[in-house]
Write a protein that holds these residues in place. Structure first.
Motif, PDB file in Angstrom:
ATOM      1  N   GLY A  14       0.577  -1.503  -0.495  1.00  0.00           N
ATOM      2  CA  GLY A  14      -0.346   0.181  -0.126  1.00  0.00           C
ATOM      3  C   GLY A  14       1.044   1.561   0.061  1.00  0.00           C
ATOM      4  O   GLY A  14       2.024   1.373  -0.189  1.00  0.00           O
ATOM      5  N   HIS A  18      -2.886   4.124   3.096  1.00  0.00           N
ATOM      6  CA  HIS A  18      -3.420   2.684   2.919  1.00  0.00           C
ATOM      7  C   HIS A  18      -2.189   2.118   3.619  1.00  0.00           C
ATOM      8  O   HIS A  18      -2.929   0.749   2.754  1.00  0.00           O
ATOM      9  N   ARG A  19      -1.291   2.276   4.011  1.00  0.00           N
ATOM     10  CA  ARG A  19       0.005   1.356   4.244  1.00  0.00           C
ATOM     11  C   ARG A  19      -0.808   0.204   4.900  1.00  0.00           C
ATOM     12  O   ARG A  19      -1.059   0.874   6.058  1.00  0.00           O
ATOM     13  N   THR A  20      -0.188  -0.617   5.037  1.00  0.00           N
ATOM     14  CA  THR A  20      -0.502  -1.444   6.219  1.00  0.00           C
ATOM     15  C   THR A  20       0.789  -2.624   6.184  1.00  0.00           C
ATOM     16  O   THR A  20       1.588  -2.394   4.584  1.00  0.00           O
ATOM     17  N   SER A  47      -4.274  -6.762   5.549  1.00  0.00           N
ATOM     18  CA  SER A  47      -3.849  -6.625   4.686  1.00  0.00           C
ATOM     19  C   SER A  47      -3.983  -7.295   3.365  1.00  0.00           C
ATOM     20  O   SER A  47      -3.384  -6.924   1.934  1.00  0.00           O
ATOM     21  N   ILE A  50      -5.524  -5.230   1.069  1.00  0.00           N
ATOM     22  CA  ILE A  50      -5.182  -4.085   0.688  1.00  0.00           C
ATOM     23  C   ILE A  50      -3.817  -5.128  -0.589  1.00  0.00           C
ATOM     24  O   ILE A  50      -3.262  -4.145  -1.415  1.00  0.00           O
ATOM     25  N   ARG A  53      -5.961  -4.870  -3.634  1.00  0.00           N
ATOM     26  CA  ARG A  53      -6.119  -3.691  -4.658  1.00  0.00           C
ATOM     27  C   ARG A  53      -4.955  -3.216  -4.758  1.00  0.00           C
ATOM     28  O   ARG A  53      -4.786  -2.909  -5.896  1.00  0.00           O
ATOM     29  N   TYR A  54      -3.617  -3.376  -4.779  1.00  0.00           N
ATOM     30  CA  TYR A  54      -1.984  -2.905  -5.230  1.00  0.00           C
ATOM     31  C   TYR A  54      -1.524  -3.407  -5.466  1.00  0.00           C
ATOM     32  O   TYR A  54      -1.203  -3.555  -6.856  1.00  0.00           O
ATOM     33  N   GLY A  81      -2.334  -0.435  10.354  1.00  0.00           N
ATOM     34  CA  GLY A  81      -2.021  -0.161   9.114  1.00  0.00           C
ATOM     35  C   GLY A  81      -0.619   0.377   8.644  1.00  0.00           C
ATOM     36  O   GLY A  81       0.157   0.009   9.465  1.00  0.00           O
TER      37      GLY A  81
END
Length: 155
Positions: A14, A18-20, A47, A50, A53-54, A81
């Motif tokens: 992410g 939105h980092r995790t 996670s 995410i 998504r990424y 997160g």
């Protein structure tokens, strides 16, 4: 399974808020051609969506100095997160953060995610690798973090 020793990594995913990421001992090489690896991720983890998504993640192989980081990303400090990135030096590496002083950093595109039971097996196509020398890895064995005794005589 406590007898199965494993290298400890933090898998980061992410960007920005939105980092995790998560601590993993289930990271292994899959193939050299094309360069790829496997990572096991619990689908109940924050996670998982995410990663979906990424579709890119970074495997940060931890050194023996990174026990606190391993515990943070394993959820033992209650941080979630992007909060998990506060106590270490990270840099954005493509679409996922990279630990600046990691033993090795492996950036991957998600090639495929195979859902089995409670987990997803992530197949990552390796995009880049950087590594350091002269540092010992962090290892997980029998429910605790360990370091290798690299000074032991070979028998």
């Amino acid at each position: 399974m406590r007898q199965l020793a494993g290298a400890v990594s933090v898998v980061s995913v992410g960007e920005g808020a939105h980092r995790t990421g998560f601590t993993a001992t289930s990271v292994t090489s899959l193939s050299i051609d094309p360069p790829s690896l496997l990572v096991s991720l619990n689908r109940n983890s924050a996670s998982w969506p995410i990663v979906q998504r990424y579709r890119r993640f970074t495997v940060n192989i931890l050194s023996s100095a990174h026990r606190q980081i391993a515990e943070t990303f394993a959820g033992r400090r209650g941080l979630r997160g992007a909060e998990r990135y506060a106590d270490a030096r990270w840099q954005q590496h493509g679409q996922a953060p990279a630990l600046i002083d990691a033993l090795a950093v492996i950036e991957c595109d998600l090639d495929e995610a195979i859902e089995r039971h409670s987990h997803a097996i992530l197949i990552g196509r390796v995009l880049s690798v950087s590594h350091r020398t002269g540092v010992d890895p962090l290892v997980y064995w029998q429910g605790d973090y360990r370091r290798l005794d690299t000074d032991a005589d070979d028998q």
